[in-house]
Design an enzyme around this catalytic site. Structure first.
Site, PDB file in Angstrom:
ATOM      1  N   ASN A   6       0.850  -1.185   0.000  1.00 27.96           N
ATOM      2  CA  ASN A   6       0.000   0.000   0.000  1.00 27.96           C
ATOM      3  C   ASN A   6       0.897   1.250   0.000  1.00 27.96           C
ATOM      4  O   ASN A   6       1.600   1.510   0.976  1.00 27.96           O
ATOM      5  CB  ASN A   6      -0.887  -0.049   1.247  1.00 27.96           C
ATOM      6  CG  ASN A   6      -1.887   1.072   1.258  1.00 27.96           C
ATOM      7  OD1 ASN A   6      -1.557   2.185   0.888  1.00 27.96           O
ATOM      8  ND2 ASN A   6      -3.100   0.790   1.668  1.00 27.96           N
ATOM      9  N   HIS A   9       1.155   5.992   1.738  1.00 31.38           N
ATOM     10  CA  HIS A   9       1.956   6.803   2.661  1.00 31.38           C
ATOM     11  C   HIS A   9       3.029   7.621   1.960  1.00 31.38           C
ATOM     12  O   HIS A   9       3.537   8.594   2.519  1.00 31.38           O
ATOM     13  CB  HIS A   9       2.565   5.933   3.757  1.00 31.38           C
ATOM     14  CG  HIS A   9       1.498   5.437   4.691  1.00 31.38           C
ATOM     15  ND1 HIS A   9       0.887   6.266   5.595  1.00 31.38           N
ATOM     16  CD2 HIS A   9       0.909   4.238   4.802  1.00 31.38           C
ATOM     17  CE1 HIS A   9      -0.026   5.585   6.247  1.00 31.38           C
ATOM     18  NE2 HIS A   9      -0.034   4.349   5.784  1.00 31.38           N
ATOM     19  N   ARG A  44      -9.489   8.171  -1.379  1.00 32.33           N
ATOM     20  CA  ARG A  44     -10.463   8.575  -0.356  1.00 32.33           C
ATOM     21  C   ARG A  44     -11.360   9.682  -0.875  1.00 32.33           C
ATOM     22  O   ARG A  44     -10.962  10.474  -1.748  1.00 32.33           O
ATOM     23  CB  ARG A  44      -9.730   9.076   0.899  1.00 32.33           C
ATOM     24  CG  ARG A  44      -8.939   8.010   1.624  1.00 32.33           C
ATOM     25  CD  ARG A  44      -8.391   8.586   2.921  1.00 32.33           C
ATOM     26  NE  ARG A  44      -9.458   8.927   3.829  1.00 32.33           N
ATOM     27  CZ  ARG A  44      -9.839   8.154   4.854  1.00 32.33           C
ATOM     28  NH1 ARG A  44      -9.210   7.043   5.124  1.00 32.33           N
ATOM     29  NH2 ARG A  44     -10.853   8.518   5.614  1.00 32.33           N
ATOM     30  N   ARG A  48      -7.251  12.941   0.736  1.00 28.86           N
ATOM     31  CA  ARG A  48      -6.210  13.469   1.634  1.00 28.86           C
ATOM     32  C   ARG A  48      -4.808  13.023   1.258  1.00 28.86           C
ATOM     33  O   ARG A  48      -3.841  13.659   1.596  1.00 28.86           O
ATOM     34  CB  ARG A  48      -6.514  13.119   3.094  1.00 28.86           C
ATOM     35  CG  ARG A  48      -6.350  11.674   3.434  1.00 28.86           C
ATOM     36  CD  ARG A  48      -6.348  11.505   4.944  1.00 28.86           C
ATOM     37  NE  ARG A  48      -7.686  11.640   5.502  1.00 28.86           N
ATOM     38  CZ  ARG A  48      -8.113  10.928   6.548  1.00 28.86           C
ATOM     39  NH1 ARG A  48      -7.314  10.065   7.123  1.00 28.86           N
ATOM     40  NH2 ARG A  48      -9.325  11.076   7.005  1.00 28.86           N
ATOM     41  N   GLU A  69      -8.597   0.793  -3.229  1.00 33.05           N
ATOM     42  CA  GLU A  69      -9.540   0.822  -2.102  1.00 33.05           C
ATOM     43  C   GLU A  69     -10.427   2.053  -2.253  1.00 33.05           C
ATOM     44  O   GLU A  69      -9.935   3.133  -2.590  1.00 33.05           O
ATOM     45  CB  GLU A  69      -8.791   0.929  -0.781  1.00 33.05           C
ATOM     46  CG  GLU A  69      -7.907  -0.248  -0.475  1.00 33.05           C
ATOM     47  CD  GLU A  69      -7.067   0.018   0.778  1.00 33.05           C
ATOM     48  OE1 GLU A  69      -7.215   1.071   1.413  1.00 33.05           O
ATOM     49  OE2 GLU A  69      -6.247  -0.831   1.092  1.00 33.05           O
ATOM     50  N   THR A 100      -8.502   3.574   8.158  1.00 29.90           N
ATOM     51  CA  THR A 100      -9.746   2.786   8.149  1.00 29.90           C
ATOM     52  C   THR A 100      -9.907   2.057   9.488  1.00 29.90           C
ATOM     53  O   THR A 100      -9.048   1.270   9.872  1.00 29.90           O
ATOM     54  CB  THR A 100      -9.692   1.752   6.999  1.00 29.90           C
ATOM     55  OG1 THR A 100      -9.132   2.388   5.867  1.00 29.90           O
ATOM     56  CG2 THR A 100     -11.074   1.245   6.660  1.00 29.90           C
ATOM     57  N   GLU A 150     -11.281  -9.145   2.353  1.00 33.73           N
ATOM     58  CA  GLU A 150     -10.030  -8.828   3.057  1.00 33.73           C
ATOM     59  C   GLU A 150     -10.375  -8.709   4.541  1.00 33.73           C
ATOM     60  O   GLU A 150     -11.192  -7.866   4.939  1.00 33.73           O
ATOM     61  CB  GLU A 150      -9.427  -7.521   2.534  1.00 33.73           C
ATOM     62  CG  GLU A 150      -8.141  -7.174   3.291  1.00 33.73           C
ATOM     63  CD  GLU A 150      -7.361  -6.007   2.687  1.00 33.73           C
ATOM     64  OE1 GLU A 150      -7.509  -5.733   1.478  1.00 33.73           O
ATOM     65  OE2 GLU A 150      -6.606  -5.384   3.439  1.00 33.73           O
TER      66      GLU A 150
HETATM   67  N1  PXP Z   1      -6.003  -2.975   3.804  1.00 30.96           N
HETATM   68  C1  PXP Z   1      -6.946  -1.989   3.834  1.00 30.96           C
HETATM   69  C2  PXP Z   1      -8.303  -2.310   3.292  1.00 30.96           C
HETATM   70  C3  PXP Z   1      -6.643  -0.722   4.356  1.00 30.96           C
HETATM   71  O1  PXP Z   1      -7.594   0.238   4.382  1.00 30.96           O
HETATM   72  C4  PXP Z   1      -5.335  -0.476   4.812  1.00 30.96           C
HETATM   73  C5  PXP Z   1      -4.993   0.888   5.343  1.00 30.96           C
HETATM   74  O2  PXP Z   1      -4.951   1.794   4.327  1.00 30.96           O
HETATM   75  C6  PXP Z   1      -4.386  -1.505   4.728  1.00 30.96           C
HETATM   76  C7  PXP Z   1      -4.757  -2.752   4.247  1.00 30.96           C
HETATM   77  C8  PXP Z   1      -2.963  -1.319   5.147  1.00 30.96           C
HETATM   78  O3  PXP Z   1      -2.902  -1.023   6.507  1.00 30.96           O
HETATM   79  P1  PXP Z   1      -1.503  -0.586   7.135  1.00 30.96           P
HETATM   80  O4  PXP Z   1      -1.146   0.725   6.536  1.00 30.96           O
HETATM   81  O5  PXP Z   1      -1.823  -0.490   8.603  1.00 30.96           O
HETATM   82  O6  PXP Z   1      -0.514  -1.663   6.802  1.00 30.96           O
END
Ligand code: PXP
Length: 261
Positions: A6, A9, A44, A48, A69, A100, A150
């Site tokens: 993901n 960040h 989102r 953001r 997502e 989330t 998920e």
């Molecule tokens: N899966 C989903 C559906 C999420 O919303 C997130 C957070 O954005 C993640 C996985 C990844 O979470 P993390 O950043 O805590 O690893």
């Protein structure tokens, strides 16, 4: 075990300055090289971090499948249908949350979900539902004929952190802070059992099972051993580690931890 990285960040860091650096697009080649199996981004409603243009360019240029997502807001679903990612993961969204915070309310949003899923399927986008590990929610998800679920690992990750690092990953309640080590251990075991048994249940219903949220280089070992789970989506911990050792190494390390041989 497949790994979805993901990369939101990276956009969070960019937005700290509201400039165009670092660009999450630049992560694509490194993620592929390091052995990631999928790119995950969250468009989102409040934009953001990931913006529409990020989603457009990432989906266009990624050689890895993109898991987008998004909420079930019809306007967002229409955008996702145009963007055509390989997969859309439907998540609950609340403007005040830092991240989330829980799984989808599948029962309360059944009709809205059905509409969103039908539109996505009509556009040849496979669908995943981000849900809490509970059999009744999995049963409803199966009725919605999605390909994936998920499982939200946030509760597990939070208890793990309180037990082993004294730090909560999410905003803990005072009540949780008062729990003894013994109580936390039993809470942790309960959360793992819940994830294990709901994974088994989902597999019987022919759903493909992913998991994510709050997974890191310590707690991931316990989740990666659950045989029915075939994919993990991880963001915060990989990007945090990449600040110090680089994105490629951070992904390679995570892949090494989650491989099941
Ligand atoms: N899966 C989903 C559906 C999420 O919303 C997130 C957070 O954005 C993640 C996985 C990844 O979470 P993390 O950043 O805590 O690893």
């Amino acid at each position: 075990m497949l790994l979805g990285v993901n990369i939101d960040h990276i956009a969070v860091l960019r937005e700290a300055r509201k400039i165009n650096d670092p660009n999450p697009l630049d992560a694509l080649g490194i993620c592929k090289l390091a052995g990631a199996d999928q790119i995950t981004i969250h468009l989102r409603e409040d934009r953001r971090h990931i913006h529409d243009n990020d989603a457009i360019t990432i989906i266009k240029h990624s050689s890895l499948p993109v898991n987008l997502e998004c909420s079930i807001n019809p306007e967002i679903i229409d955008i996702v249908c145009k963007l055509k990612p390989a997969r859309a993961t439907l998540v609950p969204e609340n403007r005040n949350e830092v991240t989330t915070e829980g799984g989808l309310d599948v029962k309360g949003n059944f009709e809205k979900l059905q509409k969103a899923i039908d539109k996505l399927h009509a556009n040849e986008i496979e669908v995943s539902l981000f849900i809490d590990p509970k059999n009744e929610i999995i049963e409803l998800s199966s009725q919605l004929e999605v390909e994936w679920i998920e499982l939200h690992t946030g509760t597990f990750a939070n208890v793990y952190a309180m037990l082993y690092t004294n730090l909560s990953q999410t905003h803990h309640t005072i009540k949780e802070l008062e729990l003894s080590k013994v109580e936390l251990k039993s809470k942790l075991e309960k959360s793992i059992k819940e994830i294990e048994s709901s994974s088994k249940f989902a597999k019987k219903l022919n759903l493909k099972i992913a998991a994510g949220h709050g997974l890191n280089y310590q707690n991931v070992i316990l989740i990666s051993k659950i045989p029915e789970i075939i994919e993990l989506n991880i963001g915060q911990s990989i990007i945090a580690r990449s600040v110090f050792i680089g994105l490629e190494k951070a992904i390679v390390d995570m892949k090494e931890l989650i491989k099941n041989d």
